[in-house]
Design an enzyme around this catalytic site. Structure first.
Site, PDB file in Angstrom:
ATOM      1  N   GLY A 135       0.843  -1.194   0.000  1.00  0.00           N
ATOM      2  CA  GLY A 135       0.000   0.000   0.000  1.00  0.00           C
ATOM      3  C   GLY A 135       0.871   1.234   0.000  1.00  0.00           C
ATOM      4  O   GLY A 135       2.028   1.190   0.447  1.00  0.00           O
ATOM      5  N   GLN A 154       3.472   9.816   0.828  1.00  0.00           N
ATOM      6  CA  GLN A 154       4.721   9.044   0.842  1.00  0.00           C
ATOM      7  C   GLN A 154       5.568   9.307  -0.394  1.00  0.00           C
ATOM      8  O   GLN A 154       6.731   8.887  -0.437  1.00  0.00           O
ATOM      9  CB  GLN A 154       4.427   7.545   0.978  1.00  0.00           C
ATOM     10  CG  GLN A 154       3.884   7.180   2.359  1.00  0.00           C
ATOM     11  CD  GLN A 154       3.693   5.679   2.484  1.00  0.00           C
ATOM     12  OE1 GLN A 154       2.691   5.146   2.023  1.00  0.00           O
ATOM     13  NE2 GLN A 154       4.655   5.000   3.081  1.00  0.00           N
ATOM     14  N   CYS A 191       6.116  -0.254   7.640  1.00  0.00           N
ATOM     15  CA  CYS A 191       5.721   0.876   6.794  1.00  0.00           C
ATOM     16  C   CYS A 191       6.931   1.302   5.973  1.00  0.00           C
ATOM     17  O   CYS A 191       8.023   1.435   6.517  1.00  0.00           O
ATOM     18  CB  CYS A 191       5.241   2.033   7.661  1.00  0.00           C
ATOM     19  SG  CYS A 191       4.822   3.506   6.711  1.00  0.00           S
ATOM     20  N   LEU A 192       6.745   1.504   4.676  1.00  0.00           N
ATOM     21  CA  LEU A 192       7.855   1.890   3.801  1.00  0.00           C
ATOM     22  C   LEU A 192       8.517   3.185   4.258  1.00  0.00           C
ATOM     23  O   LEU A 192       9.708   3.380   4.033  1.00  0.00           O
ATOM     24  CB  LEU A 192       7.350   2.058   2.356  1.00  0.00           C
ATOM     25  CG  LEU A 192       6.797   0.804   1.678  1.00  0.00           C
ATOM     26  CD1 LEU A 192       6.247   1.152   0.303  1.00  0.00           C
ATOM     27  CD2 LEU A 192       7.853  -0.290   1.584  1.00  0.00           C
ATOM     28  N   HIS A 250      -4.347   1.389   7.492  1.00  0.00           N
ATOM     29  CA  HIS A 250      -2.959   1.861   7.535  1.00  0.00           C
ATOM     30  C   HIS A 250      -2.800   3.096   6.636  1.00  0.00           C
ATOM     31  O   HIS A 250      -2.220   4.107   7.048  1.00  0.00           O
ATOM     32  CB  HIS A 250      -2.021   0.730   7.092  1.00  0.00           C
ATOM     33  CG  HIS A 250      -0.565   1.093   7.073  1.00  0.00           C
ATOM     34  ND1 HIS A 250       0.361   0.525   7.916  1.00  0.00           N
ATOM     35  CD2 HIS A 250       0.128   1.973   6.285  1.00  0.00           C
ATOM     36  CE1 HIS A 250       1.558   1.045   7.661  1.00  0.00           C
ATOM     37  NE2 HIS A 250       1.444   1.922   6.666  1.00  0.00           N
ATOM     38  N   GLU A 251      -3.352   3.006   5.419  1.00  0.00           N
ATOM     39  CA  GLU A 251      -3.212   4.137   4.479  1.00  0.00           C
ATOM     40  C   GLU A 251      -4.071   5.327   4.909  1.00  0.00           C
ATOM     41  O   GLU A 251      -3.662   6.481   4.749  1.00  0.00           O
ATOM     42  CB  GLU A 251      -3.567   3.710   3.050  1.00  0.00           C
ATOM     43  CG  GLU A 251      -2.728   2.560   2.482  1.00  0.00           C
ATOM     44  CD  GLU A 251      -1.232   2.710   2.698  1.00  0.00           C
ATOM     45  OE1 GLU A 251      -0.720   3.845   2.680  1.00  0.00           O
ATOM     46  OE2 GLU A 251      -0.563   1.668   2.911  1.00  0.00           O
ATOM     47  N   HIS A 303      -2.096   7.296   7.225  1.00  0.00           N
ATOM     48  CA  HIS A 303      -1.159   8.161   6.503  1.00  0.00           C
ATOM     49  C   HIS A 303      -1.855   9.436   6.032  1.00  0.00           C
ATOM     50  O   HIS A 303      -1.317  10.538   6.138  1.00  0.00           O
ATOM     51  CB  HIS A 303      -0.612   7.446   5.259  1.00  0.00           C
ATOM     52  CG  HIS A 303       0.577   6.580   5.526  1.00  0.00           C
ATOM     53  ND1 HIS A 303       1.752   7.055   6.064  1.00  0.00           N
ATOM     54  CD2 HIS A 303       0.787   5.261   5.313  1.00  0.00           C
ATOM     55  CE1 HIS A 303       2.626   6.066   6.166  1.00  0.00           C
ATOM     56  NE2 HIS A 303       2.065   4.962   5.724  1.00  0.00           N
TER      57      HIS A 303
HETATM   58 NI    NI Z   1       2.847   3.031   5.685  1.00  0.00          NI
END
Ligand code: NI
Length: 166
Positions: free
Chosen positions: A45, A50, A92-93, A134-135, A138
């Site tokens: 995701g 990001q 998380c990236l 999760h997104e 963000h």
């Molecule tokens: Ni993330």
């Protein structure tokens, strides 16, 4: 289409409530770049901030998991109903190397617009519901570390310090 540099922990845009998308033409080129960036980073995701873009927009692809769901882009998403709870280790990236146990709703009803601007409302559960939450975090300036227990916060303190030092 091309993968873009990923915004990492410590950058202010990760802590911002993102702006709604009004101009759907402007995101048509952005969405393929978001997918490319997500694939390049081997994530499931990605939210627009990001890659440094201040818009309520996310892409998700869990099609390679055992809960297959076609790749999806969600615009101006809003969780309208939640039920149940489930806990799982998440990464998380934008916070590389950090894993946190996160308790989230097991299932949800999600209202959003598709890439043509059409309003949709659908029910999701399992991994898809988890990634959407999760997104959505963000898109409202939240990160997995905000869900960390006191013990986890202590454990990851040094990693976060190193990440924010760049
Ligand atoms: Ni993330």
């Amino acid at each position: 289409m091309s993968a873009l540099p990923l915004v990492k922990y410590g950058q202010p845009i990760l802590r911002k409530v993102l702006e709604n998308v009004d101009d759907f033409d402007s995101i048509q080129n952005l969405v393929p770049d978001m997918f490319d960036t997500m694939y390049e980073e081997e994530g499931i995701g990605l939210s627009a901030n990001q890659i440094g873009v201040d818009l309520n927009l996310m892409v998700i692809d869990i099609s390679h998991t055992d809960e297959p769901h076609p790749p999806a882009a969600f615009v101006n998403g809003r969780i309208v109903e939640r039920s149940g709870t489930s806990s799982m280790e998440e990464g998380c990236l934008s916070v590389p190397g950090v894993q946190v146990n996160v308790t989230r709703a097991e299932s949800l009803r999600f209202a959003y617009q598709d890439l043509d601007g059409n309003s949709q409302e659908k029910d999701f559960d399992g991994l898809m519901a988890r990634v959407i939450q999760h997104e959505m975090d963000h898109l409202t300036g939240r990160l997995i570390i905000d869900h960390a227990s006191m013990v986890d916060k202590h454990r990851i303190r040094k990693q976060l310090k190193e990440l924010s030092a760049g």
